[in-house]
Design an enzyme around this catalytic site. Structure first.
Site, short mmCIF file in Angstrom:
data_model
loop_
_atom_site.label_atom_id
_atom_site.label_comp_id
_atom_site.label_asym_id
_atom_site.label_seq_id
_atom_site.Cartn_x
_atom_site.Cartn_y
_atom_site.Cartn_z
N ASN A 58 37.08 45.08 39.84
CA ASN A 58 37.96 45.07 38.66
C ASN A 58 38.60 43.72 38.39
OD1 ASN A 58 39.85 45.14 40.69
ND2 ASN A 58 41.06 46.81 39.84
N LYS B 27 39.03 38.08 41.63
CA LYS B 27 38.21 38.71 42.67
C LYS B 27 36.75 38.22 42.65
CE LYS B 27 41.03 42.92 42.94
NZ LYS B 27 40.98 44.39 43.06
N THR C 259 44.08 49.76 36.56
CA THR C 259 43.18 49.50 37.69
C THR C 259 41.75 49.92 37.36
OG1 THR C 259 45.04 49.97 39.16
CG2 THR C 259 42.86 49.96 40.17
N HIS D 152 43.66 41.08 40.78
CA HIS D 152 44.75 41.81 41.44
C HIS D 152 46.06 41.16 41.03
CE1 HIS D 152 47.37 43.44 44.60
NE2 HIS D 152 47.83 42.21 44.70
N PHE E 52 38.77 54.33 49.95
CA PHE E 52 38.11 53.13 49.43
C PHE E 52 38.39 51.87 50.25
CE2 PHE E 52 42.09 53.77 47.02
CZ PHE E 52 42.74 52.55 47.24
N ARG F 117 41.00 43.46 32.50
CA ARG F 117 40.07 44.43 33.11
C ARG F 117 39.20 45.12 32.07
NH1 ARG F 117 44.65 46.42 37.33
NH2 ARG F 117 43.99 45.24 39.17
N ARG G 86 50.81 42.59 34.95
CA ARG G 86 50.22 43.93 35.05
C ARG G 86 49.78 44.42 33.67
NH1 ARG G 86 50.23 45.93 39.88
NH2 ARG G 86 50.04 48.12 39.30
P1 CMP Z 1 44.01 46.07 43.58
O1 CMP Z 1 45.10 45.84 42.60
O2 CMP Z 1 43.39 44.84 44.16
O3 CMP Z 1 44.55 46.98 44.77
C1 CMP Z 1 43.70 47.78 45.56
C2 CMP Z 1 42.31 47.89 44.99
O4 CMP Z 1 41.55 48.98 45.47
C3 CMP Z 1 42.41 48.11 43.51
O5 CMP Z 1 42.84 46.92 42.89
C4 CMP Z 1 41.00 48.59 43.18
O6 CMP Z 1 40.11 47.54 42.88
C5 CMP Z 1 40.55 49.26 44.48
N1 CMP Z 1 40.37 50.70 44.33
C6 CMP Z 1 39.23 51.39 44.50
N2 CMP Z 1 39.41 52.70 44.29
C7 CMP Z 1 40.71 52.87 43.97
C8 CMP Z 1 41.53 54.01 43.65
N3 CMP Z 1 41.03 55.25 43.61
N4 CMP Z 1 42.84 53.79 43.39
C9 CMP Z 1 43.38 52.56 43.46
N5 CMP Z 1 42.66 51.44 43.76
C10 CMP Z 1 41.34 51.59 44.02
#
Ligand code: CMP
Length: 138
Positions: free
Chosen positions: A112, A9, A91, A115, A57, A102, A85
């Site tokens: 973060n 990212k 996350t 993905h 978000f 992460r 994962r």
């Molecule tokens: P990603 O795996 O890219 O998928 C969606 C992204 O939304 C996640 O990683 C996070 O970086 C972002 N995000 C922000 N807030 C939240 C939340 N409360 N729950 C899940 N994803 C979130």
């Protein structure tokens, strides 16, 4: 053998840590079989994350993912989806396990660093979203 879609990212590309992340991926036994740096358009980011469109978000996420280049990549290996994962970690980096990408690099739940696809269905959809067959090497 399984494949998963990974995105390094904007917070990671802008901090010059993409090589360190690729090392963690390769050290875990996953093979990078496709990889390119792109700048996502707003429309691309909105479509890629369409399943989150009703989450609070969503707008921030789209803005962040288009704020700097990202590296999209296909990782291959045994149980690649689950394995990636595991090495990404949770996350939210505050609760990610020590030694995960992460925990090591993420700044926040938004910034973060990486993905990874969360299921075989998502993986094939996400791979097709970014890559054509001729871009994938073995
Ligand atoms: P990603 O795996 O890219 O998928 C969606 C992204 O939304 C996640 O990683 C996070 O970086 C972002 N995000 C922000 N807030 C939240 C939340 N409360 N729950 C899940 N994803 C979130």
């Amino acid at each position: 053998m399984e494949r998963t879609l990974s995105i390094i990212k904007p917070d990671a590309t802008s901090r010059n840590i993409t090589g360190k992340i690729n090392s963690m991926i390769e050290n875990a036994g996953l093979k990078i079989v496709a990889q390119k740096m792109i700048r996502m358009s707003k429309e691309q980011a909105q479509n890629f994350y369409i399943q989150h469109q009703d989450r609070p978000f969503y707008d921030n996420l789209v803005e962040f993912m288009t704020s700097a280049p990202v590296i999209v990549q296909i990782l291959e290996g045994e149980d690649a989806i689950a394995k990636y994962r595991k090495i990404m970690g949770a996350t939210n980096p505050d609760i990610a396990e020590e030694g995960t990408i992460r925990k090591t690099f993420a700044i926040s739940i938004d910034k973060n660093s990486v993905h990874g696809s969360d299921s075989p269905e998502a993986s094939s959809k996400e791979i097709n979203f970014f890559f054509s067959q001729v871009e994938i090497f073995n």
